[in-house]
Design a protein around this motif. Structure first.
Motif: not given
Ligand code: GRF
Length: 204
Positions: A26-30, A116-118, A187-189
């Motif tokens: 999806s790439g919401s973090n990107a 990387n994010i996990h 948390l990631e965002y």
């Molecule tokens: C995130 O939860 C990240 O931790 C994992 O993959 C997911 C990606 O989500 N590695 P998105 O595509 O950024 O929405």
């Protein structure tokens, strides 16, 4: 003399750290990272690359006017195509939901520059097959009291590189895997772009 000092200072100010994001989904973090560094004077996202032709992350990149492209397994692991592309466009490689193992040639070319994010608290719930909802389902099935995010350097083994940052949240008995996923994303965002920025600034 003053002119030289001014020139040196200007040079330092103008150093740009280029990020290439690799993502499979999806790439919401990107998107969040791209927006965070938009107009930043020392960090810029130069490209988004995906191993999935129809990944939503490529649409997001297009909409945000970031150069984007797709690559296949051969480009990535059996040739130097992506290695060369990264050497040309990246100082840092950010994995934001990227599911393939990184070839050794790329790891060696970017020592401590691939992050990387996990979506869990490594070393728990890491390794091959532990991605996306598989992780959140496992957290709920194990009745974990807490979960969280781990931001780490990438080495040749899945999810085993040195940990840079972790943040936790409480998993409630009533939480479903979707609830856990939502808490993780929140948390990631909040932290992923800031941690990337911190790593880059510490490296000077
Ligand atoms: C995130 O939860 C990240 O931790 C994992 O993959 C997911 C990606 O989500 N590695 P998105 O595509 O950024 O929405």
């Amino acid at each position: 003399m003053l002119l030289i000092i001014y020139f040196i200072c200007e040079q330092q100010v103008l150093i740009m750290n280029r990020i290439v994001i690799l993502a499979s989904g999806s790439g919401s973090n990107a998107e969040n990272i791209i927006k965070y560094f938009n107009n930043n004077k020392s960090v810029s996202v130069t490209q988004v690359l995906s191993n999935k032709k129809d990944a939503k992350v490529l649409e997001r990149a297009k909409r945000l006017k970031i150069s984007n492209s797709y690559f296949n397994r051969d480009d990535f692991s059996k040739s130097d195509k992506i290695l060369e592309l990264l050497k040309e466009h990246a100082d840092y490689v950010i994995l934001a939901g990227f599911l393939w193992k990184i070839p050794e040639s790329i790891i060696n070319a970017f020592p401590n520059k691939i992050i990387n994010i996990h979506p869990a608290l490594l070393p728990k719930f890491g390794g091959k097959g532990m991605y996306g909802m598989h992780v959140h389902n496992a957290v709920v099935e194990n009745e974990e009291k807490e979960s969280g995010i781990t931001i780490h350097y990438v080495n040749e083994n899945y999810d085993e590189g040195a940990i840079i940052f972790q943040e936790k949240f409480k998993v409630l008995p009533s939480d479903t895997a979707d609830d856990v996923a939502n808490k993780v994303h929140k948390l990631e965002y909040e932290y992923f772009p800031k941690v990337i920025e911190q790593v880059i600034s510490e490296n000077g």
